[in-house]
Design a protein around this motif. Structure first.
Motif, PDB file in Angstrom:
ATOM      1  N   ASN A   1      -6.252 -10.152  12.662  1.00  0.00           N
ATOM      2  CA  ASN A   1      -4.957  -9.458  12.623  1.00  0.00           C
ATOM      3  C   ASN A   1      -3.794 -10.272  13.143  1.00  0.00           C
ATOM      4  O   ASN A   1      -2.667  -9.796  13.140  1.00  0.00           O
ATOM      5  CB  ASN A   1      -5.044  -8.139  13.407  1.00  0.00           C
ATOM      6  N   ASN A   2      -4.024 -11.512  13.596  1.00  0.00           N
ATOM      7  CA  ASN A   2      -2.896 -12.232  14.195  1.00  0.00           C
ATOM      8  C   ASN A   2      -3.189 -13.718  14.262  1.00  0.00           C
ATOM      9  O   ASN A   2      -4.352 -14.143  14.271  1.00  0.00           O
ATOM     10  CB  ASN A   2      -2.631 -11.707  15.620  1.00  0.00           C
ATOM     11  N   ILE A   3      -2.132 -14.495  14.271  1.00  0.00           N
ATOM     12  CA  ILE A   3      -2.228 -15.915  14.591  1.00  0.00           C
ATOM     13  C   ILE A   3      -1.247 -16.193  15.716  1.00  0.00           C
ATOM     14  O   ILE A   3      -0.103 -15.715  15.687  1.00  0.00           O
ATOM     15  CB  ILE A   3      -1.937 -16.812  13.363  1.00  0.00           C
ATOM     16  N   VAL A   4      -1.698 -16.887  16.748  1.00  0.00           N
ATOM     17  CA  VAL A   4      -0.819 -17.262  17.855  1.00  0.00           C
ATOM     18  C   VAL A   4      -0.450 -18.724  17.670  1.00  0.00           C
ATOM     19  O   VAL A   4      -1.278 -19.553  17.298  1.00  0.00           O
ATOM     20  CB  VAL A   4      -1.486 -17.012  19.220  1.00  0.00           C
ATOM     21  N   VAL A   5       0.806 -19.037  17.945  1.00  0.00           N
ATOM     22  CA  VAL A   5       1.349 -20.352  17.620  1.00  0.00           C
ATOM     23  C   VAL A   5       2.162 -20.877  18.789  1.00  0.00           C
ATOM     24  O   VAL A   5       2.839 -20.114  19.486  1.00  0.00           O
ATOM     25  CB  VAL A   5       2.256 -20.278  16.366  1.00  0.00           C
TER      26      VAL A   5
ATOM     27  N   PHE B   1      -2.337 -23.703  17.182  1.00  0.00           N
ATOM     28  CA  PHE B   1      -2.532 -22.343  16.694  1.00  0.00           C
ATOM     29  C   PHE B   1      -3.971 -21.899  16.917  1.00  0.00           C
ATOM     30  O   PHE B   1      -4.892 -22.709  17.052  1.00  0.00           O
ATOM     31  CB  PHE B   1      -2.180 -22.242  15.199  1.00  0.00           C
ATOM     32  N   ALA B   2      -4.154 -20.596  16.965  1.00  0.00           N
ATOM     33  CA  ALA B   2      -5.477 -19.966  17.008  1.00  0.00           C
ATOM     34  C   ALA B   2      -5.345 -18.613  16.331  1.00  0.00           C
ATOM     35  O   ALA B   2      -4.288 -17.974  16.381  1.00  0.00           O
ATOM     36  CB  ALA B   2      -5.980 -19.809  18.438  1.00  0.00           C
ATOM     37  N   VAL B   3      -6.410 -18.182  15.691  1.00  0.00           N
ATOM     38  CA  VAL B   3      -6.422 -16.891  15.012  1.00  0.00           C
ATOM     39  C   VAL B   3      -7.156 -15.886  15.882  1.00  0.00           C
ATOM     40  O   VAL B   3      -8.145 -16.219  16.532  1.00  0.00           O
ATOM     41  CB  VAL B   3      -7.090 -17.016  13.629  1.00  0.00           C
ATOM     42  N   GLU B   4      -6.657 -14.656  15.891  1.00  0.00           N
ATOM     43  CA  GLU B   4      -7.270 -13.605  16.698  1.00  0.00           C
ATOM     44  C   GLU B   4      -7.804 -12.488  15.811  1.00  0.00           C
ATOM     45  O   GLU B   4      -7.178 -12.113  14.818  1.00  0.00           O
ATOM     46  CB  GLU B   4      -6.261 -13.045  17.699  1.00  0.00           C
ATOM     47  N   ALA B   5      -8.974 -11.975  16.186  1.00  0.00           N
ATOM     48  CA  ALA B   5      -9.589 -10.836  15.503  1.00  0.00           C
ATOM     49  C   ALA B   5      -9.813  -9.725  16.521  1.00  0.00           C
ATOM     50  O   ALA B   5     -10.017  -9.990  17.714  1.00  0.00           O
ATOM     51  CB  ALA B   5     -10.903 -11.244  14.851  1.00  0.00           C
ATOM     52  N   VAL B   6      -9.788  -8.503  16.057  1.00  0.00           N
ATOM     53  CA  VAL B   6      -9.897  -7.353  16.944  1.00  0.00           C
ATOM     54  C   VAL B   6     -11.042  -6.455  16.496  1.00  0.00           C
ATOM     55  O   VAL B   6     -11.207  -6.190  15.305  1.00  0.00           O
ATOM     56  CB  VAL B   6      -8.581  -6.541  16.956  1.00  0.00           C
TER      57      VAL B   6
END
Length: 725
Positions: free
Chosen positions: A320-324, A359-364
């Motif tokens: 649901n998201n990518i942090v940058v 960057f890293a991708v996040e899942a929930v």
């Protein structure tokens, strides 16, 4: 007086209560040269992450310090997946000093957000030395460092983080933990469960107990020369710098030299409760193609947009998201293919500098949040190489590229994504000074993408050894370009999705036209109204299609060699779903209906959709014309299994069958998907925007992109009116 004191106290309490708490900070510097008055200018580019958008205040420390000026801050990224909402911002501080002697920039204050390792006050230190190096004859340049300011990992999942560090002078970069209490750090102790490899700047997380509080990691980045060098100053004095390790005689001796510069790198690290599995791709997101590798390098041209695509999967959690973390004007979005797209446009002031984008991708899977590995890439900002310009209007995009930008290339050896249509020839509009292409939004291999805010039409000009060849191994240049239309704003002219007939002229066959249409039933009498596109179907409902050729030459027949389905109207898109291959049925639901004449082909199949976010389906077929009744033509051979080999073409075959041509039609949509999209106004689907009263926005962001070999950079221009040409 008493009431005034009470008011001041209340204001102070409100200020303290609303104050943001630090979660990390870093800095790097750029020497900007001497001012007209002989003083020296240095820009300190700082990043800070707080519980709300705020910045660290930096001051200059040294006998040569004059003044410090702050530029307005720019937001890099926000994240709501953390225990408290976070905001990372970039602020540039310009420092003027009276001499080129060393000085320090410092940031200190209170307070970190409550930490697991009892770090309370922030202490960040940057050391700058402007002495002229004996090896480069210039002042030392700052290492470029990158880290996500908020990392997280499940308690039971060991992970390794390569902290990106690059030195433009080729120096050795070392990452160590802060050890000067009150100056470099507050607690100055690496928490248990972590291991830091200083030489490779690698942080290893092994194991520690989960905690609702994050650890505050207080690290320092230093650069050391590869060999002995001297630094010479304006007053005639000198200092020497030694490498990390020197050899004396036959024995190696380790020295403790002073670094050329010193930078802070502080960030938060949250250890979450155990995950059910540490396997990447299950709960922890796993990166997929086209995500760049960690440490990848890109070239970006000033005032041209760089695009980086990131994709990940997690089968047991929802991405649901990518942090940058990167430059302040970096933007992120997600397209309908499930890819995250990072876009950044270097400014003229960035020329010659390097920037790290992490960057890293996040899942929930509520309530847990799972973060992928961290990847960082290095971007070098260069001046414009190939000069290009794009104009967007309601149904086409026009790209113009200066030939002087690539004097050894000619339009004869350049083509668009799909040059099979004569309207897509680059020779049609080009002149002596410019390569010019006018590309319809629904032709020439134009690919269509969308995200929550924009509709994007993409194509590219590429070099080929021989225009008739399928592949090339001398790929000298790509000019990628696109038109981007906002989904919101004043409406303009509509875009028609229905594909028109294709007319071809070939020696031996004269002029012939292909017509590809959908029909409501197996009678094939009245084709579907072009104004009704995109056509809506229920899953499993039978779709009826007919391809018909109209030729000026008698005694000819039509042959459909292959048909494929794709979520985009691009015959080169991969992967595709095969309906026919080599004249053979590939889909089990396909039925071939008896044609009324030799120049038509009727077939039907059950409706389907692509798995994932793609709600649309286009059908593209490869067709040809042959001399009817000739047993030597491809048409007469019908279905050929992939394992069999067809005989080589004889010279006579050049006039008994035509070349293959692509025809396409669509898009098709699931009625359920269309209704869902209509019910969600903020999530407009690509094709609903095209048709039935939904029209493109009046102003588009026009973009041109240049890539040399494997290095990517992109161009973005200011919005132009759609009527401009």
């Amino acid at each position: 007086m008493a009431s005034t004191a009470v008011l001041l106290l209340q204001l102070l309490l409100v200020s303290l209560a609303s104050a943001a708490h630090l979660l990390g900070g870093s800095a790097a510097f750029t020497y900007r040269g001497q001012n007209p008055d002989g003083t020296y200018r240095v820009d300190l580019r700082t990043k800070s992450i707080f519980t709300r958008c705020d910045y660290l205040s930096w001051s200059c420390s040294g006998s040569n310090c004059l003044n410090v000026a702050r530029r307005p801050s720019g937001v890099i990224d926000r994240n709501t997946n953390t225990p408290v909402n976070t905001c990372e911002a970039e602020t540039v501080f310009t420092t003027n000093v009276s001499s080129d002697k060393p000085f320090q920039m410092r940031a200190s204050g209170c307070c970190w957000r409550s930490t697991a390792n009892s770090v309370n006050n922030w202490r960040l230190l940057t050391e700058v030395d402007l002495g002229k190096r004996s090896d480069t004859r210039k002042p030392n340049r700052s290492p470029d460092i990158g880290i996500l300011p908020f990392l997280r990992v499940p308690q039971n999942c060991p992970r390794t983080y390569k902290l990106t560090s690059f030195d433009p002078d080729g120096d050795k970069v070392q990452c160590r933990y802060g050890n000067v209490r009150g100056t470099e750090c507050d607690r100055c102790n690496l928490p248990p469960g972590f291991l830091l490899d200083q030489g490779s700047c690698t942080l290893h997380y092994n194991y520690t107990q989960a905690n609702i509080k994050a650890f505050a990691l207080e690290m320092v980045v230093e650069d050391f020369p590869q060999g002995y060098i001297n630094l010479q100053y304006g007053d005639g004095s000198r200092s020497s710098k030694a490498p990390m390790t020197v050899r004396r005689g036959k024995r190696a001796a380790t020295t403790t030299p002073t670094p050329l510069s010193k930078l802070p790198m502080q960030f938060s690290f949250l250890v979450d409760p155990p995950a059910p599995s540490c396997q990447e791709g299950a709960f922890l997101p796993k990166f997929l193609t086209p995500t760049p590798a960690n440490g990848g390098r890109f070239l970006a041209e000033v005032n041209k947009e760089l695009e980086i695509r990131v994709k990940a999967q997690a089968t047991d959690a929802k991405i649901n998201n990518i942090v940058v973390s990167g430059p302040a004007n970096i933007k992120k979005s997600q397209n309908t293919q499930g890819e995250f797209v990072l876009r950044w446009t270097p400014l003229p002031d960035d020329h010659g500098q390097h920037f790290v984008i992490c960057f890293a991708v996040e899942a929930v899977k509520s309530p847990a949040v799972y973060q992928s590995e961290m990847r960082c890439v290095l971007v070098e900002a260069r001046s414009e190489i190939v000069k290009s310009h794009v104009i967007c209007n309601e149904s086409s995009m026009t790209v113009s590229v200066e030939k002087a930008s690539f004097p050894r290339l000619h339009e004869d050896h350049m083509q668009l994504n799909d040059p099979s249509n004569t309207a897509c020839s680059l020779q049609r509009h080009s002149n002596s000074t410019h390569i010019i292409a006018i590309i319809p939004l629904n032709a020439c291999g134009t690919q269509i993408e969308e995200d929550k805010e924009n509709l994007i039409f993409k194509n590219e000009i590429t070099t080929v050894d021989n225009p008739s060849d399928l592949i090339t191994r001398k790929h000298q240049m790509e000019v990628q370009f696109y038109c981007q239309y906002s989904k919101q704003g004043n409406v303009s002219l509509s875009f028609v999705a229905h594909r028109k007939n294709i007319t071809v002229c070939e020696k031996g066959f004269g002029t012939f036209t292909y017509q590809f249409e959908f029909y409501p039933n197996n009678q094939f009498q009245t084709m579907m109204d072009p104004a009704a596109y995109p056509l809506e179907f229920d899953i499993g409902k039978r779709i009826y299609m007919k391809i018909k050729a109209t030729s000026s030459v008698n005694n000819t027949e039509l042959f459909v060699e292959s048909c494929r389905a794709a979520p985009y109207d691009n015959p080169n898109y991969h992967p595709t779903y095969s309906i026919f291959e080599n004249g053979c049925k590939m889909d089990p639901t396909v039925q071939i209906h008896s044609p009324a004449e030799q120049k038509e082909f009727k077939f039907s199949m059950e409706a389907f959709k692509f798995i994932g976010l793609n709600n649309q389906v286009y059908i593209s077929c490869s067709v040809m014309m042959c001399e009817a009744g000739n047993s030597n033509t491809r048409c007469s051979k019908g279905c050929i299994n992939s394992t069999s080999t067809s005989p080589p073409r004889s010279k006579r075959e050049a006039v008994i069958q035509s070349a293959s041509h692509f025809v396409s039609q669509g898009p098709l949509r699931l009625r359920r998907s269309a209704e869902s999209v209509r019910a969600t106004a903020t999530n407009l689907n690509l094709n609903l925007v095209f048709i039935a009263g939904c029209v493109l926005a009046a102003v588009g962001m026009v973009c041109g992109v240049v890539v040399y070999r494997a290095k990517v950079s992109k161009v973005k221009y200011q919005p132009l009116p759609t009527f401009e040409s």
